[in-house]
Design a protein around this motif. Structure first.
Motif, PDB file in Angstrom:
ATOM      1  N   VAL A  77      30.075  81.461  63.721  1.00  0.00           N
ATOM      2  CA  VAL A  77      31.451  81.780  64.138  1.00  0.00           C
ATOM      3  C   VAL A  77      31.460  82.368  65.536  1.00  0.00           C
ATOM      4  O   VAL A  77      32.356  82.068  66.352  1.00  0.00           O
ATOM      5  CB  VAL A  77      32.095  82.736  63.114  1.00  0.00           C
ATOM      6  N   HIS A  78      30.497  83.196  65.830  1.00  0.00           N
ATOM      7  CA  HIS A  78      30.442  83.805  67.159  1.00  0.00           C
ATOM      8  C   HIS A  78      30.259  82.738  68.243  1.00  0.00           C
ATOM      9  O   HIS A  78      30.883  82.816  69.314  1.00  0.00           O
ATOM     10  CB  HIS A  78      29.305  84.822  67.209  1.00  0.00           C
ATOM     11  N   SER A  79      29.445  81.742  67.949  1.00  0.00           N
ATOM     12  CA  SER A  79      29.250  80.670  68.938  1.00  0.00           C
ATOM     13  C   SER A  79      30.522  79.860  69.126  1.00  0.00           C
ATOM     14  O   SER A  79      30.880  79.466  70.243  1.00  0.00           O
ATOM     15  CB  SER A  79      28.094  79.767  68.501  1.00  0.00           C
ATOM     16  N   LYS A  80      31.276  79.594  68.029  1.00  0.00           N
ATOM     17  CA  LYS A  80      32.528  78.862  68.152  1.00  0.00           C
ATOM     18  C   LYS A  80      33.569  79.647  68.941  1.00  0.00           C
ATOM     19  O   LYS A  80      34.290  79.102  69.779  1.00  0.00           O
ATOM     20  CB  LYS A  80      33.067  78.532  66.762  1.00  0.00           C
ATOM     21  N   GLU A 125      35.419  78.482  72.417  1.00  0.00           N
ATOM     22  CA  GLU A 125      36.872  78.391  72.580  1.00  0.00           C
ATOM     23  C   GLU A 125      37.367  79.326  73.679  1.00  0.00           C
ATOM     24  O   GLU A 125      38.313  79.010  74.406  1.00  0.00           O
ATOM     25  CB  GLU A 125      37.562  78.725  71.249  1.00  0.00           C
ATOM     26  N   GLN A 126      36.765  80.498  73.802  1.00  0.00           N
ATOM     27  CA  GLN A 126      37.161  81.432  74.857  1.00  0.00           C
ATOM     28  C   GLN A 126      36.872  80.852  76.232  1.00  0.00           C
ATOM     29  O   GLN A 126      37.656  81.018  77.175  1.00  0.00           O
ATOM     30  CB  GLN A 126      36.430  82.766  74.670  1.00  0.00           C
ATOM     31  N   SER A 127      35.737  80.162  76.355  1.00  0.00           N
ATOM     32  CA  SER A 127      35.409  79.531  77.640  1.00  0.00           C
ATOM     33  C   SER A 127      36.402  78.418  77.963  1.00  0.00           C
ATOM     34  O   SER A 127      36.815  78.253  79.118  1.00  0.00           O
ATOM     35  CB  SER A 127      33.985  78.982  77.598  1.00  0.00           C
ATOM     36  N   LYS A 128      36.843  77.657  76.962  1.00  0.00           N
ATOM     37  CA  LYS A 128      37.852  76.623  77.197  1.00  0.00           C
ATOM     38  C   LYS A 128      39.184  77.242  77.604  1.00  0.00           C
ATOM     39  O   LYS A 128      39.890  76.719  78.483  1.00  0.00           O
ATOM     40  CB  LYS A 128      38.025  75.783  75.925  1.00  0.00           C
ATOM     41  N   LEU A 129      39.548  78.361  76.977  1.00  0.00           N
ATOM     42  CA  LEU A 129      40.807  79.033  77.343  1.00  0.00           C
ATOM     43  C   LEU A 129      40.763  79.561  78.766  1.00  0.00           C
ATOM     44  O   LEU A 129      41.733  79.445  79.521  1.00  0.00           O
ATOM     45  CB  LEU A 129      41.079  80.176  76.349  1.00  0.00           C
ATOM     46  N   ASP A 130      39.632  80.134  79.177  1.00  0.00           N
ATOM     47  CA  ASP A 130      39.503  80.623  80.557  1.00  0.00           C
ATOM     48  C   ASP A 130      39.599  79.478  81.560  1.00  0.00           C
ATOM     49  O   ASP A 130      40.225  79.613  82.623  1.00  0.00           O
ATOM     50  CB  ASP A 130      38.174  81.368  80.709  1.00  0.00           C
ATOM     51  N   ALA A 131      39.005  78.333  81.216  1.00  0.00           N
ATOM     52  CA  ALA A 131      39.089  77.182  82.118  1.00  0.00           C
ATOM     53  C   ALA A 131      40.522  76.673  82.234  1.00  0.00           C
ATOM     54  O   ALA A 131      40.991  76.310  83.320  1.00  0.00           O
ATOM     55  CB  ALA A 131      38.163  76.072  81.608  1.00  0.00           C
ATOM     56  N   ALA A 132      41.274  76.661  81.116  1.00  0.00           N
ATOM     57  CA  ALA A 132      42.673  76.225  81.159  1.00  0.00           C
ATOM     58  C   ALA A 132      43.527  77.183  81.974  1.00  0.00           C
ATOM     59  O   ALA A 132      44.434  76.771  82.712  1.00  0.00           O
ATOM     60  CB  ALA A 132      43.211  76.102  79.733  1.00  0.00           C
TER      61      ALA A 132
END
Length: 232
Positions: free
Chosen positions: A45-48, A52-59
């Motif tokens: 779960v921590h890896s997921k 997702e946090q990295s994708k949100l920062d990129a967006a």
């Protein structure tokens, strides 16, 4: 005295054998398996979440770059619709008498239903009305400017003079009544009888129209001469 060892020789070297409980062994094994499963789930779960946090920062970074190059959209101007003003039509000479007659009729009109409804709302429960008279306004005579206003005459009975005074104060609250006065009151063993007069505000008849002037025929004073030379 010499010490003598009475124990057998193999008693000290024998080791006690402890029997393990199977339930304890199984419980410990299950606990270890559960702990390993929880640790694995947490890592998954921590890896997921990190992904997702990295994708949100990129967006967010992409949105910030787009907002820098975005052009402001001009707001459309609201058109105000103008309503043409229609001038009041002129009154012709034939329509003016009819208009004056309508104004005169409306000026002396009295809303008796509304007056009686307001009267019933302010009438106290300890007041008995024996007679109620409403008089319409009277038109003034020729040459007068004002007429006689409408009148209100109330005759009734009460238990005391305080009840009559309270009734008069309530009548003064009605906007259509003015000059509320007590004409007379008398007390006896059965109670108090009274008479109250008031004027109806605005109920004044318009002045009466003057009669039309009768045109006079001119008199011919020219003398006519006959054929015989005499004048008539």
């Amino acid at each position: 005295m010499r010490a003598v060892n009475l124990l057998p020789r193999d008693a000290g070297s024998r080791k006690s054998i402890r029997n393990e409980d199977p339930a304890v062994v199984v419980g410990a094994s299950v606990g270890a398996v559960v702990l390993l499963a929880l640790a694995f789930g947490f890592m998954n779960v921590h890896s997921k979440v990190t992904h997702e946090q990295s994708k949100l920062d990129a967006a967010r970074r992409q949105l910030a770059q787009l907002s820098l190059h975005r052009q402001p959209i001009p707001k459309p101007t609201k058109q105000v619709k103008t309503i043409p003003i229609i001038p009041q039509p002129a009154v012709s000479a034939d329509e003016q008498p009819r208009l004056d007659a309508v104004k005169a009729a409306l000026s002396q009109r009295i809303d008796w239903d509304r007056i009686m409804r307001e009267f019933s709302l302010v009438l106290p429960s300890d007041i008995s009305i024996t007679s109620l008279q409403l008089g319409a306004p009277a038109a003034p005579g020729v040459g007068a400017t004002t007429g006689t206003p409408g009148t209100l005459t109330i005759n009734g009975s009460a238990y005391s003079h305080d009840g009559v005074a309270r009734f008069m104060s309530r009548l003064m609250l009605i906007p259509d009544f003015m000059d509320v006065t007590l004409q007379n009151s008398s007390a006896d063993t059965s109670g108090v009888t009274f008479s109250i007069n008031a004027s109806i505000k605005g109920a004044v008849a318009p002045p009466a129209a003057a009669p039309p002037a009768v045109p006079t025929t001119p008199t011919d004073t020219t003398a006519t001469t006959t054929s015989d030379g005499s004048s008539s």
